[in-house]
Scaffold this active site. Structure first.
Site, PDB file in Angstrom:
ATOM      1  N   LYS A  18       0.849  -1.203   0.000  1.00 31.70           N
ATOM      2  CA  LYS A  18       0.000   0.000   0.000  1.00 31.70           C
ATOM      3  C   LYS A  18       0.871   1.235   0.000  1.00 31.70           C
ATOM      4  O   LYS A  18       2.043   1.181   0.408  1.00 31.70           O
ATOM      5  CB  LYS A  18      -0.931   0.037   1.225  1.00 31.70           C
ATOM      6  N   PRO A 116       9.526  -4.500  -0.182  1.00 30.18           N
ATOM      7  CA  PRO A 116      10.582  -4.229   0.795  1.00 30.18           C
ATOM      8  C   PRO A 116      10.031  -4.246   2.224  1.00 30.18           C
ATOM      9  O   PRO A 116       8.894  -3.832   2.469  1.00 30.18           O
ATOM     10  CB  PRO A 116      11.073  -2.829   0.415  1.00 30.18           C
ATOM     11  N   VAL A 117      10.855  -4.764   3.152  1.00 29.31           N
ATOM     12  CA  VAL A 117      10.429  -4.957   4.546  1.00 29.31           C
ATOM     13  C   VAL A 117      10.657  -3.664   5.347  1.00 29.31           C
ATOM     14  O   VAL A 117      11.637  -2.953   5.126  1.00 29.31           O
ATOM     15  CB  VAL A 117      11.236  -6.128   5.156  1.00 29.31           C
ATOM     16  N   ALA A 118       9.732  -3.383   6.291  1.00 29.52           N
ATOM     17  CA  ALA A 118       9.841  -2.197   7.168  1.00 29.52           C
ATOM     18  C   ALA A 118      10.099  -0.936   6.361  1.00 29.52           C
ATOM     19  O   ALA A 118      10.992  -0.148   6.649  1.00 29.52           O
ATOM     20  CB  ALA A 118      10.935  -2.393   8.219  1.00 29.52           C
ATOM     21  N   GLY A 122       3.609  -1.432   4.087  1.00 32.77           N
ATOM     22  CA  GLY A 122       2.621  -2.335   4.682  1.00 32.77           C
ATOM     23  C   GLY A 122       2.827  -3.804   4.362  1.00 32.77           C
ATOM     24  O   GLY A 122       1.898  -4.599   4.531  1.00 32.77           O
ATOM     25  N   GLY A 124       4.453  -6.420   5.722  1.00 28.97           N
ATOM     26  CA  GLY A 124       4.223  -7.376   6.818  1.00 28.97           C
ATOM     27  C   GLY A 124       2.758  -7.418   7.225  1.00 28.97           C
ATOM     28  O   GLY A 124       2.197  -8.484   7.485  1.00 28.97           O
ATOM     29  N   SER A 125       2.109  -6.256   7.234  1.00 29.75           N
ATOM     30  CA  SER A 125       0.685  -6.195   7.606  1.00 29.75           C
ATOM     31  C   SER A 125      -0.166  -6.888   6.555  1.00 29.75           C
ATOM     32  O   SER A 125      -1.133  -7.586   6.875  1.00 29.75           O
ATOM     33  CB  SER A 125       0.230  -4.740   7.726  1.00 29.75           C
ATOM     34  N   ASP A 158      -2.138  -1.511  10.717  1.00 30.63           N
ATOM     35  CA  ASP A 158      -2.358  -1.452   9.261  1.00 30.63           C
ATOM     36  C   ASP A 158      -3.064  -2.698   8.716  1.00 30.63           C
ATOM     37  O   ASP A 158      -3.448  -2.720   7.546  1.00 30.63           O
ATOM     38  CB  ASP A 158      -1.008  -1.344   8.523  1.00 30.63           C
TER      39      ASP A 158
HETATM   40  O1  C5P Z   1       0.093  -1.358  15.331  1.00 28.92           O
HETATM   41  P1  C5P Z   1       1.521  -1.395  14.943  1.00 28.92           P
HETATM   42  O2  C5P Z   1       2.245  -2.564  15.556  1.00 28.92           O
HETATM   43  O3  C5P Z   1       1.758  -1.284  13.488  1.00 28.92           O
HETATM   44  O4  C5P Z   1       2.161  -0.093  15.559  1.00 28.92           O
HETATM   45  C1  C5P Z   1       3.526   0.064  15.824  1.00 28.92           C
HETATM   46  C2  C5P Z   1       3.696   1.247  16.771  1.00 28.92           C
HETATM   47  O5  C5P Z   1       3.342   2.465  16.101  1.00 28.92           O
HETATM   48  C3  C5P Z   1       2.796   1.185  17.981  1.00 28.92           C
HETATM   49  O6  C5P Z   1       3.418   0.522  19.028  1.00 28.92           O
HETATM   50  C4  C5P Z   1       2.576   2.638  18.303  1.00 28.92           C
HETATM   51  O7  C5P Z   1       3.691   3.109  19.029  1.00 28.92           O
HETATM   52  C5  C5P Z   1       2.621   3.325  16.962  1.00 28.92           C
HETATM   53  N1  C5P Z   1       1.278   3.591  16.404  1.00 28.92           N
HETATM   54  C6  C5P Z   1       0.524   4.606  16.919  1.00 28.92           C
HETATM   55  N2  C5P Z   1      -0.727   4.854  16.409  1.00 28.92           N
HETATM   56  C7  C5P Z   1      -1.190   4.146  15.370  1.00 28.92           C
HETATM   57  C8  C5P Z   1      -0.409   3.115  14.792  1.00 28.92           C
HETATM   58  C9  C5P Z   1       0.827   2.858  15.336  1.00 28.92           C
HETATM   59  O8  C5P Z   1       0.931   5.280  17.863  1.00 28.92           O
HETATM   60  N3  C5P Z   1      -2.407   4.430  14.860  1.00 28.92           N
END
Ligand code: C5P
Length: 350
Positions: A18, A116-118, A122, A124-125, A158
């Site tokens: 994405k 590509p990773v990280a 998106g 991994g999601s 995500d």
């Molecule tokens: O949900 P995910 O593991 O992708 O989020 C990684 C980090 O990004 C969370 O631990 C949080 O610190 C931050 N985050 C956030 N608000 C979001 C999505 C992610 O603060 N809507």
């Protein structure tokens, strides 16, 4: 709800990348996450996941799912969200499981990474969302749309977006998904993706956002809401979308925080915009940068120009690693096609 296993062939799913066309951060929630307003688009660049239910283990043996990852920068399989997705899906299926064998059997998965990773794309999601669907299918188990979204939200902010399959407005922490009609065009817009291999974790970027004061930016919110409205009615053409890139590039509230985490990125972004002669935006928490084109062909030409500039040293990577350069296009599911004969009627394609 479960009818047992009658499938031996693997279940195969494509897990698309994405981009965030906008990303407004509205404020911090009581759970520590941030409330977002983001228009997200799936691309035709995708990982491929194949999942097979394997013979159940002998009594007393532990159930073990397995994952083999190949392709671009695979990373350690244990850290992969696919295995976690199998775990949460198994926990969901188990209470109502009535098939034979007595438990949802182990799953063997092969994941071919092309995203590509990280990177803010998106990948991994998307793999996780695909894994939920594939596990349910491999076990011949059902789940409602709401149940799937709950499982997805457990795995990451995500992940729910990727269950919807098209352009969407993403709100809340990422769990409120409003499908948007799409872009009015006869062919998908092209996207140039430039992914430097510098480590930028989403957690670190949100941490930097908070440390920087985290003040909401009303203009990103307005840009995001305006774009969502236009894409909801299906009236925005691809040329108009491309013409908006400059505005969209300013409607990602994480850009400054990403620059704090990776201070070499803004200079690279400016240099890339000079090579391309057009605005460059950041996807999600970065570091992937993108530019939009009316179709795939000019995106391919731009990819060649960027590779050439990198090769000639006129564009310097922001870190010691390589820079991945891709030409992709929006997924077909993002299009509202103009009527073939009179150019007036519209038809939503899935
Ligand atoms: O949900 P995910 O593991 O992708 O989020 C990684 C980090 O990004 C969370 O631990 C949080 O610190 C931050 N985050 C956030 N608000 C979001 C999505 C992610 O603060 N809507």
């Amino acid at each position: 709800m479960t009818s047992g296993i009658d499938r031996l062939a693997p279940v195969v799913r494509l897990a698309p990348a994405k981009i965030n066309l906008t990303l407004a951060v509205l404020g911090r929630r009581s759970d520590g996450f941030h409330a977002l307003h983001s228009v997200m688009a799936p691309l035709d660049l995708a990982d491929r996941l194949a999942v097979t239910a394997v013979a159940p283990p002998a009594a007393g043996d532990r159930l073990a799912d397995s994952l083999h990852v190949s392709g671009l920068d695979p990373g350690p399989p244990d850290a992969n969200l696919v295995l976690r997705a199998f775990g949460v899906t198994r926990a969901f299926v188990r209470p109502t499981w009535s098939g034979a064998p007595a438990e949802p059997p182990p799953l063997a998965a092969r994941l071919e990474k092309r995203i590509p990773v990280a990177a803010g794309l998106g990948g991994g999601s998307s793999d996780a969302a695909a894994a939920i669907g594939a596990a349910l299918e491999a076990w011949a188990a059902d789940a409602t749309a709401d149940e799937r979204i709950r499982l997805a939200a457990e795995l990451g902010s995500d992940v729910p977006f990727f269950l919807a399959g098209g352009l969407a407005l993403v709100e809340g922490r990422g769990e409120r998904i409003t499908p948007l009609a799409g872009i009015r065009a006869s062919e998908p817009p092209g996207v140039l993706l430039v992914s430097p291999s510098v480590a930028v974790s989403t957690t670190a970027v949100f941490g930097a956002y908070v440390a920087g004061g985290g003040a909401p930016n009303p203009s990103s919110r307005l840009t995001s809401a305006h774009l969502a409205d236009e894409l909801a009615t299906g009236t925005l053409g691809s040329a108009e979308l491309v013409a908006r890139t400059g505005v969209l590039a300013t409607a990602n509230d994480l850009v400054a925080a990403t620059a704090t985490v990776e201070p070499r990125l803004p200079r690279f972004r400016r240099a890339l915009a000079r090579v391309l002669g057009r605005p460059v935006a950041q996807s999600g928490s970065g570091p992937t940068l993108f530019a939009l084109y009316p179709s795939i062909q000019p995106a391919r030409t731009a990819a060649d120009a960027v590779r050439e500039a990198l090769g000639a040293g006129t564009l310097t990577p922001p870190g010691p690693g390589s820079v991945e350069v891709f030409a992709a296009q929006f997924a077909n599911s993002t299009l509202v096609r103009a009527g073939a004969r009179d150019g007036v009627g519209v038809e939503v394609t899935g």
